[in-house]
Enzyme design. Structure first.
Site, PDB file in Angstrom:
ATOM      1  N   ILE A  17       2.677  93.052  31.946  1.00 13.53           N
ATOM      2  CA  ILE A  17       3.930  92.338  32.243  1.00 13.53           C
ATOM      3  C   ILE A  17       4.265  92.520  33.718  1.00 13.53           C
ATOM      4  CG2 ILE A  17       6.416  92.177  31.767  1.00 13.53           C
ATOM      5  CD1 ILE A  17       5.802  93.010  28.875  1.00 13.53           C
ATOM      6  N   HIS A 188      15.636  92.717  19.053  1.00 10.92           N
ATOM      7  CA  HIS A 188      14.380  92.077  19.459  1.00 10.92           C
ATOM      8  C   HIS A 188      13.279  92.605  18.536  1.00 10.92           C
ATOM      9  CE1 HIS A 188      11.057  90.475  21.636  1.00 10.92           C
ATOM     10  NE2 HIS A 188      10.568  91.687  21.863  1.00 10.92           N
TER      11      HIS A 188
END
Length: 327
Positions: A17, A188
């Site tokens: 990421i 999430h």
């Protein structure tokens, strides 16, 4: 007159990421095309060489807005005077690892990082937790930083929000940019609840356009919830570029504003919508002048309540699993 540079701390900087994120931040995609940045990169001692390789590439892009780079394995160096902190690094779940072991391994990391932010970051630092379990990691960091305002700590639900937008656009045949008033409630995790009951596309009521409750319950909600797993299955790696893109969207909107549009952020609860105070929970917000404001007064029907409580119960379980580690 050039603006003074903003300090952006990124943890897990050597990871996938991070690699998708850093070049876009240096290019001005996150804080604006007129805002110089200093990147303050944190990763583990064994990842320092890899981070230095990424820094060479950043140098080789000759980004006009990149005013400096710091590379360190010390959170107090990485977070020094940080204006924005992207907490991307987290302990991934390894084979045979119980969820509770994952929680406690991450509790350790985010307690240390929360304390360091508390000590050295700007008092207005905007913290976004990307590393999973993101909501609970944000809660741990917030609880470990008692001198910083709670509202400074957020968790990323923007990837879920963007995933939901793209599914809704495909189903309705409307452009993704035309869809407004979507919210993703909760954690999430696969328990999240993407809710388009009041959403519109080109000003038309999206529930009327789609008009398929069976699709909503049995296809849309599970597809959004399990999209991350589907990407791992297909690619053999977890979603990195889309996660980085969502992190940039989240911070850009928080800093530069949403012009009245709703976005989803995981934020510490103030008790509204029946969510206990301080639980970091995905809600709809609008942003202006560097502050987010939750969308109040949405009607919650029985199906929504059940979904919202289900994801809340998971968050309460996670919180209870780390409470003893928070002193």
């Amino acid at each position: 007159m050039a603006k003074p540079a903003k300090r952006v701390a990124v943890t897990g900087a050597a990871g996938q990421i991070g690699y998708s994120l850093l070049f876009r931040i240096a290019n001005g995609d996150m804080l604006g095309k007129d805002q110089p940045v200093i990147l303050q990169l944190l990763d583990l001692p064994q990842a320092q060489a890899a981070v230095k390789g990424v820094v060479m590439e950043l140098e080789d892009c000759a980004f006009p807005l990149l005013a400096g780079v710091v590379v360190t394995d010390d959170p107090k160096v990485a977070f020094k005077d940080a204006d924005v902190a992207l907490l991307v690094g987290a302990r991934p779940r390894s084979k045979g690892m119980e969820r509770k072991d994952l929680l406690s391994a991450n509790a350790e990391i985010f307690t240390v990082q929360g304390k360091a932010l508390n000590e050295v970051a700007s008092r207005d630092v905007k913290v976004l937790v990307v590393g999973n379990p993101a909501n609970t990691n944000a809660y741990i960091a917030m609880k470990s930083a008692p001198d910083l305002p709670k509202k400074n700590f957020t968790a990323m639900l923007r990837l879920d929000h963007n995933r939901a937008l793209s599914q809704l656009a495909a189903k309705s045949g409307k452009p993704v940019s035309s869809i407004e008033k979507l919210v993703v409630w909760g954690n999430h995790s696969p328990t999240m609840y993407p809710d388009f009951r009041v959403a519109t596309a080109e000003g038309q009521d999206l529930t009327k356009l789609i008009n398929d409750e069976e699709w909503n319950r049995n296809t849309f909600i599970p597809t959004v919830g399990k999209r991350g797993a589907a990407i791992i299955e297909a690619r053999g790696l977890s979603s990195a570029a889309s996660a980085a893109n969502a992190a940039i969207d989240h911070v850009r909107d928080w800093v530069l504003g949403t012009n009245g549009k709703w976005v989803t952020m995981g934020i510490p609860s103030d008790g509204s919508y029946g969510i206990p105070e301080d639980i970091v929970y995905g809600v709809a917000v609008t942003c202006e002048n560097g502050e987010y404001k939750r969308v109040e007064g949405l009607q919650i029907d029985a199906f929504s309540r059940e979904k919202m409580d289900n994801t809340l119960n998971e968050l309460l379980e996670e919180r209870d699993g780390v409470q003893h580690l928070l002193g």
